[in-house]
Design an enzyme around this catalytic site. Sequence first.
Site, PDB file in Angstrom:
ATOM      1  N   ASP A  20      49.104  42.356  39.935  1.00 18.54           N
ATOM      2  CA  ASP A  20      48.206  42.029  38.828  1.00 18.54           C
ATOM      3  C   ASP A  20      47.906  43.285  38.009  1.00 18.54           C
ATOM      4  OD1 ASP A  20      46.354  39.996  37.693  1.00 18.54           O
ATOM      5  OD2 ASP A  20      44.819  41.422  38.310  1.00 18.54           O
ATOM      6  N   GLU A  39      52.865  41.988  36.324  1.00 20.78           N
ATOM      7  CA  GLU A  39      52.278  41.644  35.048  1.00 20.78           C
ATOM      8  C   GLU A  39      52.018  42.957  34.328  1.00 20.78           C
ATOM      9  OE1 GLU A  39      48.286  39.390  33.443  1.00 20.78           O
ATOM     10  OE2 GLU A  39      48.152  40.846  35.052  1.00 20.78           O
ATOM     11  N   GLN A  81      34.099  42.942  38.341  1.00 21.13           N
ATOM     12  CA  GLN A  81      35.379  43.435  38.863  1.00 21.13           C
ATOM     13  C   GLN A  81      35.508  44.944  38.613  1.00 21.13           C
ATOM     14  OE1 GLN A  81      37.541  40.608  36.440  1.00 21.13           O
ATOM     15  NE2 GLN A  81      38.316  39.519  38.232  1.00 21.13           N
TER      16      GLN A  81
HETATM   17  C1  NOJ Z   1      45.432  38.923  35.216  1.00 17.12           C
HETATM   18  C2  NOJ Z   1      45.403  37.571  35.856  1.00 17.12           C
HETATM   19  O1  NOJ Z   1      46.558  36.866  35.495  1.00 17.12           O
HETATM   20  C3  NOJ Z   1      44.130  36.892  35.396  1.00 17.12           C
HETATM   21  O2  NOJ Z   1      44.090  35.546  35.821  1.00 17.12           O
HETATM   22  C4  NOJ Z   1      42.948  37.664  35.910  1.00 17.12           C
HETATM   23  O3  NOJ Z   1      41.758  37.125  35.371  1.00 17.12           O
HETATM   24  C5  NOJ Z   1      43.019  39.137  35.499  1.00 17.12           C
HETATM   25  N1  NOJ Z   1      44.325  39.698  35.702  1.00 17.12           N
HETATM   26  C6  NOJ Z   1      42.030  39.959  36.285  1.00 17.12           C
HETATM   27  O4  NOJ Z   1      42.483  40.128  37.599  1.00 17.12           O
END
Ligand code: NOJ
Length: 548
Positions: free
Chosen positions: A200, A242, A168
Amino acid sequence: MSDRWYEKAVVYCLDIDTFADSNGDGVGDIRGLIGRLDYLARLGVTCLWLNPIHPTPNRDDGYDVQDFYNVDPRFGNLGDFAELLHQAGNRGIKVIIDLVVNHTSDQHPWFQSARSSADSPYRDWYVWSDTQPADRHQGMVFPGEQNETWTYDRTAKQWYYHRFYKFQPDLNIKNPQVREEIKKICAFWLQLGVAGFRMDAVPFIIEETEPGNPNSPKDLAFLTDLRQHIQWRKGDAVLLAEANVEPDQLKHFFGDGGGSSNRIHMLFDFMLNGRLMLALARHDPEQIIDALRDTPALPDGGQWATFLRNHDEVDLSRLTAEQRNDVFAEFGPDEDMQLYGRGIRRRLAPMLGGDRRRIELAYALQFSLRGTPVLRYGEEIGMGDDLSQEGRDAIRTPMQWSSLPNAGFSTAAPKDLVRPVVSDPEYGYETVNVTLQRHDPTSLLSWFERMIRTLREAPEVGSGTCRHVDVPVPPGVLVHRADDTTGTMVFIHNLGPDEGVVDLSSLEPEAQFPNDILADREYPDLGKLDALPIAGYGYRWVRLCRKP
Ligand code: NOJ
């Protein structure tokens, strides 16, 4: 609903691939979800939050996006998605989608191009370093599954930055083209009709990463810019973010300090989540009282999103080691239930020992505290987990619709299911499913429907002011109140196992025909407020007064 619809919403989060499979290939899809919208409407859901819906190599449950302008072909196509928006809208349900723009998948054509040549137009869309950065082994989000945040790419002959897994790579927010692209992605989905985004990893999106500097500067102004952009495109669109940051940093994510929120509308309340878990584990409301007291004043239009469980582990990283150990001891004693040294990879029902009283208590608390409640699919029927699945997948098993094979989720052969259905005797689909609970007025599902209906009649809950009420109570009991122009609600929750009596006589002058509007059982009619009985793990939502 007004344009502040999000303050009164009940949000339901689901993964399309584990919700309902319409074509029998073993993977949930958009058509399957459309077929279940009536179920969600009856439950009282007003906003769906869909976990990532885009094409993906799927190495992080879709949080590794390969194409931001399409839907995962396993789920259907854009036509199906437009139909979903239409059908949800017909039922008064808004849809928000995950916006995952801190990083892309390493399979995204942008990254493939970027790594292939220093002259690629996408090279600068990612974050590179010629030499090995000194902070290579710092800042990992998934310790144990990830051991570095900078990885050497042999094709690029440079190191690239990845806050999460190495597949990622982080996008480079310093690049104006990347900013424009993020806006374009938002505009595209707003134009299709989504009501907003669950953003996110926001603190990492705005990180202007400098190799070797584990505390790189953050460009919060980008959030102001993005907010303005989405608001111009769609006036009532919402950003739900988040941002699991230090409490004193949260205010900067809501706004730049003016009276109104001009950045993120809603932030998940991670702090409250950890404290709620601790309070439930210790049978002691002290942590919730502290949380209510410490809540920073929000700018106008800013709102919390409360949750007990989401698609990740329960994150206890903001608790002290001693507090965390108390929660582990009560809710995740086996090492196999824990994750990353900070979390629990279980669903709530098994964490609470399947005790119906404690499950109701926990959700009654969540839904009565300030903020917009967010529910994870399957919580409403008390689904369990499957610890034989890897990591966070333990709580990402198919929705349990009925006692039919595969829990009625899919007609595929069990070996072809995206994940196995839970089938243990206690939480397996033959015991825990929607069909069994739908017509049973005593079921957890019926309770959720009643509780959400009750919430609709109490507009002060969630968006009004929410305060602790300091009155004489037995150990374990929390009293709090919600006030708004519509009136006042008072809530009694007993986190302990023993029954007790609560003295609310100091509220008598404010009370007009007080009555229980939701409770764990029938209590004697409210007369004088000086001796109100409350059962062990009981709760009473009392309307104190209504204003015309
Ligand atoms: C936060 C997400 O809630 C989680 O599920 C994900 O693995 C990471 N961000 C990376 O995108």
